[in-house]
Design a protein around this motif. Sequence first.
Motif: not given
Length: 180
Positions: A3-10, A88-90, A129-134, A139-141
Amino acid sequence: MKLTRAALLLLSMMGLYACGGGDGDTGQDPGITPPAASGSVREALLKMDADGAAPKLNRDADVAGPDVDGNGVRDDLDAYINSLPDTELQKKALRQGYRVMRSLLLLDTMDTTAVLDGMRSSNAAIWCIYSRYDSDAKEKSGDIEKYSVNTEERYKAYALFNSAASGHSAVMPRGNGCDE
C-alpha cells in the motif's frame, strides 16, 4: 499487496467515517465532568493569526465565505494558494481540496446521497494531493482542513458532516482523483 502512503491515509480516513454510532457510551463515569479547555476557539484562532502560523484568513460568521470569482474556493484561500511556490498542477490539487472542503461545510447532512457524494469527493481530493505532492502531502491535506474550518460556525458545519458520515464508507477513486 504493497500500500502506498496515500492508500493508507485514505483507508484511515475511511476508518474515521466508519467510527461512531454505537450506544453513546464513552466509558467515562457520567458523574464526572471533564475540565473545561482553557481559552475559546476564537482565542485560539486569534493567536494563530497573531503568531503568523497561518495565512490571513476570512473569519466571517458566514460558513461559505466570499468567493467572488465563483470557483468554489474562498477568496482568502485562493489568494493563499496563488502565493505558494508550488507547481500549477499542485495548486490545482489544492484548489480541488479546498473546493471539496467548502462543499462539505455547505451540504445538506440530512441527505444521505449528498453525504456519500461528499465523502467520495473528499477521498478523490486527498488522493489527488497525494498524487501531486511527495513528502508534503500530509501537511497540505491537514492545512486544507485547518484553514477551511477556521471559525466556530465552520467547525460546527464540519462536525455535522462528520457526524452524518460516521458509519458510512466510500470507495477509493479511480486514477489519481484529480478533477484537472
